[in-house]
Design an enzyme around this catalytic site. Structure first.
Site, PDB file in Angstrom:
ATOM      1  N   CYS A  86       0.818  -1.146   0.164  1.00  0.00           N
ATOM      2  CA  CYS A  86      -0.012  -0.179  -0.015  1.00  0.00           C
ATOM      3  C   CYS A  86       1.008   1.347   0.012  1.00  0.00           C
ATOM      4  CB  CYS A  86      -1.001  -0.201   1.247  1.00  0.00           C
ATOM      5  SG  CYS A  86      -2.239   1.011   1.135  1.00  0.00           S
ATOM      6  N   HIS A 203      -3.411  -5.738   1.084  1.00  0.00           N
ATOM      7  CA  HIS A 203      -2.866  -5.857   2.426  1.00  0.00           C
ATOM      8  C   HIS A 203      -2.569  -7.588   2.801  1.00  0.00           C
ATOM      9  CE1 HIS A 203      -2.455  -1.730   3.969  1.00  0.00           C
ATOM     10  NE2 HIS A 203      -3.382  -1.337   3.223  1.00  0.00           N
ATOM     11  N   GLU A 205      -0.740  -8.719   4.753  1.00  0.00           N
ATOM     12  CA  GLU A 205      -0.207  -9.045   6.151  1.00  0.00           C
ATOM     13  C   GLU A 205      -1.617  -8.971   7.056  1.00  0.00           C
ATOM     14  OE1 GLU A 205      -0.429  -6.117   4.787  1.00  0.00           O
ATOM     15  OE2 GLU A 205      -0.724  -4.438   5.969  1.00  0.00           O
TER      16      GLU A 205
END
Lengths: 237, 83
Positions: A86, A203, A205
């Protein structure tokens, strides 16, 4: 294995990245403040999401001048795996480590939702455990993720197989309705020429545990661990 | 020496904000407003003695920092410079 998570003023996904690597994957994590100048003791570098320097001027435009970025460039030149997520992707673009730039989303809205991305290339340290065409369910969270590059640049990226992730529907079809932000050719992530630096707007993660909605993102970081284990094994021979 | 830097998206780049503004203008009845491109304006106060140096420094700063050449371009005006 040690993951570095670079922390800029305004980073806000740094703790998610730390949690994913430390608690979920059981790896060492070093939180690296952006004023630091060395990454000699780490194996993988994560530039996390957020709003570094308040997104003043342009997203990632000020973070690019942080002292740590010299070390990130040197680490990348040595072949070290770097992933920008991002805002981290935007910083890598502003730094010239990855191509293109981000425009406002075409509908001018901030999108925070789960989407599907297709893994188009598996010969990067972050996708080597994926199967070509694998569709991952991961969240996006951005207002400026509309990937743009001149047509000639995009053509070259396609030719060099440097488009790593594309926004698709759940069936892996890159149609306009599955494009959340207007990105050229549904591009969600790209890599550098050497293929060791990867940036993506979604994202992974955050998609690290089923109870969070998906653990599809873990494969990127497991891939990096696999890449380093393989490289280490080769060096030991 | 004052230098004004104007940064706009390249003509080839879609400007979603400009589009939203032009649509608002049309809804206000300004049908003759054919297009709007949104940009940024920077006023630099430069401690250099000549117009030429101010122009050179402003161009360097715009190129390195204020504009992203992938999507933007810039123009510069310096007080006292020939138009």
């Amino acid at each position: 294995m040690t993951f570095a998570v670079v922390v800029f003023p305004g980073s806000n996904c740094d703790h998610e990245a730390q949690y994913m690597a430390e608690t979920v994957l059981g790896q060492q994590v070093r939180m690296v403040w952006h004023k630091e100048t060395s990454l000699s003791d780490v194996d993988v570098v994560i530039l996390p999401g957020g709003f570094s320097h308040g997104d003043y001027l342009r997203t990632g435009a000020i973070a690019r001048f942080s002292p740590i970025m010299g070390a990130v460039k040197a680490f990348a030149e040595r072949g070290g795996p770097v992933i920008g997520i991002c805002n981290g992707f935007q910083i890598l673009q502003e730094s010239g480590l990855l191509p293109g730039a981000m425009l406002r989303n075409r509908d001018l809205r901030f999108h925070c939702e789960y989407i599907s991305v297709r893994v188009d290339q598996t010969d990067t340290p972050f996708t080597r455990l994926c199967t070509p065409g694998q569709v991952l369910r991961v969240p996006i969270s951005h207002g400026e993720g509309n990937f743009f590059a001149e047509t000639a640049v995009v053509d070259q990226l396609e030719k060099d197989r440097r488009v790593i992730f594309r926004y698709t529907n759940v069936h892996g079809e890159a149609v306009d309705a599955s494009n959340p932000n207007g990105s050229v050719a549904n591009i969600a992530g790209v890599c550098n020429e050497q293929r060791n630096v990867v940036g993506l707007m979604p994202h992974p993660e955050r998609a690290c545990e089923r109870r969070l909605g998906s653990d599809d993102g873990l494969i990127l970081f497991r891939s990096a661990m696999d890449a380093l284990a393989t490289r280490g094994a080769l060096q030991a021979v | 020496m004052k230098a004004r830097v104007f940064v706009t998206l390249k003509p080839s780049v879609f400007d979603p904000q400009g589009r939203a503004i032009v649509e608002a203008l049309h809804s206000l009845g300004y049908d003759q407003a054919a297009d709007v491109r949104q940009g940024k304006y920077f006023l630099l106060d430069l401690n250099v003695p000549t117009v030429a140096e101010a122009e050179k420094m402003a161009a360097e700063i715009a190129d390195k920092v204020l504009a992203n050449p992938v999507i933007e371009r810039f123009t510069i005006e310096v007080d006292g410079a020939a138009k």
